[in-house]
Design an enzyme around this catalytic site. Structure first.
Site, PDB file in Angstrom:
ATOM      1  N   GLU A  34       0.848  -1.192   0.000  1.00  0.00           N
ATOM      2  CA  GLU A  34       0.000   0.000   0.000  1.00  0.00           C
ATOM      3  C   GLU A  34       0.882   1.240   0.000  1.00  0.00           C
ATOM      4  O   GLU A  34       1.783   1.386   0.841  1.00  0.00           O
ATOM      5  CB  GLU A  34      -0.945   0.035   1.197  1.00  0.00           C
ATOM      6  CG  GLU A  34      -1.818   1.287   1.191  1.00  0.00           C
ATOM      7  CD  GLU A  34      -3.055   1.180   2.069  1.00  0.00           C
ATOM      8  OE1 GLU A  34      -3.626   2.240   2.386  1.00  0.00           O
ATOM      9  OE2 GLU A  34      -3.442   0.058   2.442  1.00  0.00           O
TER      10      GLU A  34
ATOM     11  N   ASP B  68      -3.135  12.263  -2.998  1.00  0.00           N
ATOM     12  CA  ASP B  68      -3.325  13.705  -3.185  1.00  0.00           C
ATOM     13  C   ASP B  68      -3.876  13.955  -4.585  1.00  0.00           C
ATOM     14  O   ASP B  68      -3.249  13.587  -5.574  1.00  0.00           O
ATOM     15  CB  ASP B  68      -1.980  14.423  -3.010  1.00  0.00           C
ATOM     16  CG  ASP B  68      -2.133  15.936  -2.896  1.00  0.00           C
ATOM     17  OD1 ASP B  68      -3.075  16.488  -3.511  1.00  0.00           O
ATOM     18  OD2 ASP B  68      -1.313  16.564  -2.217  1.00  0.00           O
TER      19      ASP B  68
END
Length: 241
Positions: free
Chosen positions: A71, A146
């Site tokens: 991850e 983001d």
């Protein structure tokens, strides 16, 4: 007329100047709680992996041949710890640049007795290039990166052709790249980039190209709050052909 960035880079390289590449992630320091600091101090040897020039040997690290799930950007680590606890037959590795998040993740893992998890506090792209061998990952997860929502910043989004081809090198055949975002424009960008890659196939059979949230991805408090406010979340899954 001002030269384009790539032209300036090429000219600088021809003149022998060294230009640092823009990183997708920059290691960020932050104020750690006493618990987070204690977790790092006391348990880093058990949970931490140090990025460098050495390629990670997953068997040496986990003492088994279980599939490895990576991850990228796990935040405070709550969902990563939950997934590792729910799937002990897999090994989980998380990369996060925010040190308090690393501390929080280790703290939660210790408290919940999770042992099939390791964390890295470093730039994800550098780790992929320097520390992870080709065809060694079963799954790569990228949840709520983001979005760089301003149009002039879209080039900074991590999901770009070069990045997803780097992931393709690290995924084994049939390996899964699972993305999720709560920005519709970024979801469209992800879908466009991934659909153009010849060595990935979309798992979705829906006309939209997106997937319903799988049970394997825990619903975070942030996401629950977003649902109550009417915000959408888009999951995308592509397998390496």
């Amino acid at each position: 007329m001002t030269d384009a960035p790539e032209d300036r880079l090429k000219m600088a390289q021809e003149k022998g100047r060294v230009i640092r590449e823009v990183k997708s992630f920059v290691t960020r320091q932050g104020r750690l709680t006493k618990g987070q600091q204690a977790a790092i101090d006391n348990y880093w040897k058990d949970y931490g992996l140090v990025a460098g020039d050495k390629v990670f040997d997953w068997f040496d690290i986990f003492a088994n041949q279980n599939p490895v799930v990576l991850e990228i950007g796990f935040g405070m680590g709550a969902s990563l710890v939950t997934m590792a606890k729910q799937e002990p037959e897999k090994n989980f590795v998380g990369i996060e640049v925010h040190e308090p998040g690393v501390g929080a993740c280790i703290k939660d893992a210790v408290e919940q007795g999770v042992t099939n998890l390791r964390v890295i506090n470093h730039d994800a792209v550098e780790v992929l290039k320097n520390n992870i061998s080709d065809a060694s990952l079963a799954t790569v997860q990228l949840f709520f990166p983001d979005p760089w929502h301003k149009k002039r910043h879209h080039k900074r989004r991590i999901v770009q052709p070069e990045f997803v081809q780097l992931l393709a090198q690290k995924l084994n055949t049939g390996g899964l790249f699972h993305m999720a975002t709560d920005w519709e424009n970024y979801a469209e960008h992800m879908l466009e980039v991934m659909s153009a890659q010849p060595n990935y196939n979309n798992v979705s059979n829906q006309e939209s190209g997106y997937m319903p949230r799988p049970d394997s991805r825990p619903l975070t408090k942030f996401e629950q709050r977003g649902h109550k406010l009417g915000h959408g979340v888009w999951d995308l899954m592509f397998v390496k052909a």
